[in-house]
Design a protein around this motif. Structure first.
Motif, PDB file in Angstrom:
ATOM      1  N   THR A 277      -3.817  10.977  -2.911  1.00  7.69           N
ATOM      2  CA  THR A 277      -2.853  11.531  -3.848  1.00  7.69           C
ATOM      3  C   THR A 277      -2.186  10.382  -4.580  1.00  7.69           C
ATOM      4  OG1 THR A 277      -0.986  13.062  -4.082  1.00  7.69           O
ATOM      5  CG2 THR A 277      -0.923  11.533  -2.202  1.00  7.69           C
ATOM      6  N   ARG A 278      -1.437  10.717  -5.626  1.00 11.09           N
ATOM      7  CA  ARG A 278      -0.785   9.694  -6.432  1.00 11.09           C
ATOM      8  C   ARG A 278       0.567   9.336  -5.833  1.00 11.09           C
ATOM      9  NH1 ARG A 278       0.965  11.292 -10.802  1.00 11.09           N
ATOM     10  NH2 ARG A 278       0.767  13.550 -10.451  1.00 11.09           N
ATOM     11  N   GLY A 279       0.937   8.056  -5.984  1.00 11.82           N
ATOM     12  CA  GLY A 279       2.213   7.601  -5.475  1.00 11.82           C
ATOM     13  C   GLY A 279       2.771   6.459  -6.296  1.00 11.82           C
ATOM     14  N   LYS A 280       3.971   6.032  -5.932  1.00  8.20           N
ATOM     15  CA  LYS A 280       4.635   4.924  -6.617  1.00  8.20           C
ATOM     16  C   LYS A 280       5.186   3.972  -5.565  1.00  8.20           C
ATOM     17  CE  LYS A 280       7.930   4.028 -10.333  1.00  8.20           C
ATOM     18  NZ  LYS A 280       8.888   4.653 -11.284  1.00  8.20           N
ATOM     19  N   ALA A 281       4.791   2.703  -5.663  1.00  4.89           N
ATOM     20  CA  ALA A 281       5.220   1.720  -4.665  1.00  4.89           C
ATOM     21  C   ALA A 281       6.708   1.450  -4.802  1.00  4.89           C
ATOM     22  CB  ALA A 281       4.421   0.437  -4.821  1.00  4.89           C
ATOM     23  N   ILE A 282       7.404   1.485  -3.688  1.00  5.66           N
ATOM     24  CA  ILE A 282       8.837   1.187  -3.681  1.00  5.66           C
ATOM     25  C   ILE A 282       9.071  -0.315  -3.509  1.00  5.66           C
ATOM     26  CG2 ILE A 282      11.012   1.633  -2.442  1.00  5.66           C
ATOM     27  CD1 ILE A 282       9.958   4.375  -1.750  1.00  5.66           C
ATOM     28  N   GLU A 283       8.094  -1.035  -2.939  1.00  7.60           N
ATOM     29  CA  GLU A 283       8.217  -2.481  -2.753  1.00  7.60           C
ATOM     30  C   GLU A 283       6.851  -3.118  -2.893  1.00  7.60           C
ATOM     31  OE1 GLU A 283       9.712  -3.157   1.164  1.00  7.60           O
ATOM     32  OE2 GLU A 283       8.632  -1.444   2.002  1.00  7.60           O
ATOM     33  N   SER A 284       6.848  -4.425  -3.160  1.00  9.80           N
ATOM     34  CA  SER A 284       5.598  -5.168  -3.306  1.00  9.80           C
ATOM     35  C   SER A 284       5.053  -5.523  -1.931  1.00  9.80           C
ATOM     36  CB  SER A 284       5.820  -6.447  -4.126  1.00  9.80           C
ATOM     37  OG  SER A 284       6.329  -6.138  -5.404  1.00  9.80           O
ATOM     38  N   GLY A 285       3.744  -5.781  -1.881  1.00  5.50           N
ATOM     39  CA  GLY A 285       3.143  -6.156  -0.606  1.00  5.50           C
ATOM     40  C   GLY A 285       1.754  -6.737  -0.781  1.00  5.50           C
ATOM     41  N   ALA A 286       1.402  -7.649   0.122  1.00  8.43           N
ATOM     42  CA  ALA A 286       0.068  -8.220   0.145  1.00  8.43           C
ATOM     43  C   ALA A 286      -0.810  -7.398   1.081  1.00  8.43           C
ATOM     44  CB  ALA A 286       0.126  -9.674   0.603  1.00  8.43           C
ATOM     45  N   GLU A 287      -2.080  -7.730   1.116  1.00  9.84           N
ATOM     46  CA  GLU A 287      -3.002  -7.003   1.985  1.00  9.84           C
ATOM     47  C   GLU A 287      -2.549  -7.129   3.441  1.00  9.84           C
ATOM     48  OE1 GLU A 287      -7.826  -6.613   2.718  1.00  9.84           O
ATOM     49  OE2 GLU A 287      -6.979  -8.457   1.892  1.00  9.84           O
ATOM     50  N   GLY A 288      -2.440  -5.963   4.105  1.00 11.42           N
ATOM     51  CA  GLY A 288      -2.001  -5.947   5.494  1.00 11.42           C
ATOM     52  C   GLY A 288      -0.519  -5.739   5.676  1.00 11.42           C
ATOM     53  N   ASP A 289       0.276  -5.844   4.580  1.00 11.27           N
ATOM     54  CA  ASP A 289       1.723  -5.635   4.688  1.00 11.27           C
ATOM     55  C   ASP A 289       2.035  -4.138   4.795  1.00 11.27           C
ATOM     56  OD1 ASP A 289       2.101  -8.318   4.511  1.00 11.27           O
ATOM     57  OD2 ASP A 289       2.791  -8.323   2.434  1.00 11.27           O
ATOM     58  N   THR A 290       3.100  -3.824   5.496  1.00 13.56           N
ATOM     59  CA  THR A 290       3.590  -2.450   5.586  1.00 13.56           C
ATOM     60  C   THR A 290       4.681  -2.248   4.533  1.00 13.56           C
ATOM     61  OG1 THR A 290       3.099  -2.355   7.952  1.00 13.56           O
ATOM     62  CG2 THR A 290       4.662  -0.744   7.096  1.00 13.56           C
ATOM     63  N   VAL A 291       4.505  -1.243   3.668  1.00 11.89           N
ATOM     64  CA  VAL A 291       5.428  -1.016   2.560  1.00 11.89           C
ATOM     65  C   VAL A 291       5.775   0.469   2.490  1.00 11.89           C
ATOM     66  CG1 VAL A 291       4.568  -2.974   1.235  1.00 11.89           C
ATOM     67  CG2 VAL A 291       3.535  -0.718   0.910  1.00 11.89           C
TER      68      VAL A 291
END
Length: 380
Positions: A277-291
């Motif tokens: 589904t579509r979403g909007k990131a609330i925070e930035s993150g690299a691969e493996g980060d929990t956001v």
């Protein structure tokens, strides 16, 4: 008549001499075409064979250390005649090459000697990481070949603030009981290998191979752990940095696959269920980060792991209710009873989107359906 008689007597005497004595008398001084010397003068015995008692007579000043000079034969013979050396056989020699042997101390060898004398002293580290610069630009140094000993430091002074050094060395000399003394002054600074930017880099840029080069910089310029070139490629900087700036490990981070406020794809995955589904990131993150990510359909905030560029996966296995034991094919089910796997999948989908799913959406989600079979009635 008298001259003839003397010549005859001399010939008879030569015939009567032993063979060895005859060779000694007949051997004539012979000029050498190539001469090698170790001292600062060239002697008669260096220039000719069979020089006899005249061998130690000095005739020329030697060339400079480690160099070769040429002497015309006519000039050599003239000098020898002045020293009462005559009858020299020259053969087909046209000139005499005179080479003075020397011990050469290369500039790099001298730098290594100074670095070794300072190694692990005065707060410095390994010799390989000490960069030495001599005053007055010391080049390769040539010493007399008799200086065969190693460079031994006998006096060392160093100022840690300025990096100035003053070191005295001694070298054993085979021809002299007193060692040869050498003294060097200059600066010595401990350095580290560090990746350095070749151009201005913004925060969002990925570091490429052409963006980074490897240099040695004073250790005082690099606070913290220096980053290697291989470690920086493919990474991002924590802040914009200018060309020529050394990179520390603390300056680099894994690249952000998800940026804050970026539209992303939310993947909801459990065993037997895969929804997007579509979403909007609330925070930035690299691969493996929990956001955190906002589900644009349900307006719910979820927590997931960045698994790709613009992609956040929400793992629901730990949130789903425990699976019921597998139903045997021969068991019977009531018509209003929903199979456990299908019920779990439906609950997970409902928690993700909070909206009823159409038949087409259910088919697209590929929710596995439990097969229900009624055991045949037994005949009386």
């Amino acid at each position: 008549m008298i001259r003839t008689t003397l010549a005859t007597i001399s010939a008879l005497l030569l015939l009567a001499l032993p063979a060895q004595a005859a060779d000694d008398v007949i051997a004539a001084p012979t000029l050498r075409a190539s001469v090698t010397v170790t001292s600062d003068v060239v002697r008669v015995g260096d220039l000719i064979d069979n020089a006899g008692s005249a061998a130690l007579i000095p005739v020329y000043r030697s060339p400079d250390l480690g160099t070769t000079g040429a002497l015309p034969v006519a000039q050599v013979l003239s000098v020898l005649r002045a020293k009462q050396v005559i009858g020299v056989m020259t053969g087909d020699v046209r000139e005499v090459q005179v080479t003075r042997l020397a011990r050469t101390l290369a500039n790099k060898d001298l730098e290594n000697a100074v670095a070794s004398a300072l190694e692990r002293r005065f707060g410095l580290g390994d010799a390989a990481n000490i960069t030495v610069t001599f005053d007055r630009g010391v080049a390769d140094m040539r010493l007399d070949a008799s200086n065969t000993g190693a460079l031994q430091p006998v006096a060392t002074r160093y100022d840690a603030r300025s990096g100035r050094f003053d070191i005295a060395f001694e070298i054993n000399n085979d021809n002299n009981p007193a060692p040869t003394k050498l003294r060097f002054t200059g600066t010595a600074i401990e350095t580290v290998e560090v990746a350095v930017l070749t151009r201005d880099i913004d925060r969002a840029d990925l570091l490429k191979s052409s963006d980074v080069t490897l240099e040695r910089r004073p250790k005082a310029e690099v606070t913290g752990e220096a980053a290697s070139r291989d470690r920086t490629i493919g990474m991002q900087l924590r802040r914009p940095m200018r060309a020529g700036t050394p990179i520390r490990v603390a300056d680099i981070v894994k690249p952000d696959f998800v940026q804050r406020d970026q539209n992303v794809t939310i993947i909801y995955q459990v065993p037997g269920l895969y929804l997007t589904t579509r979403g909007k990131a609330i925070e930035s993150g690299a691969e493996g980060d929990t956001v955190s990510v906002l589900n644009l359909q349900s307006k719910r905030t979820l927590t997931g792991v960045v698994t790709g560029r613009g992609q956040i996966t929400v793992q629901g296995a730990s949130q789903s209710p425990p699976m019921a034991p597998a139903v045997e094919q021969t068991s019977s089910l009531k018509r209003d009873e929903v199979p456990a796997p299908a019920a779990a999948a439906a609950a997970l989908a409902q928690s993700l989107i909070q909206a009823p799913a159409s038949p087409a959406q259910i088919a697209q989600a590929q929710i596995p359906q439990a097969r229900i079979s009624q055991a045949p009635a037994k005949s009386e």
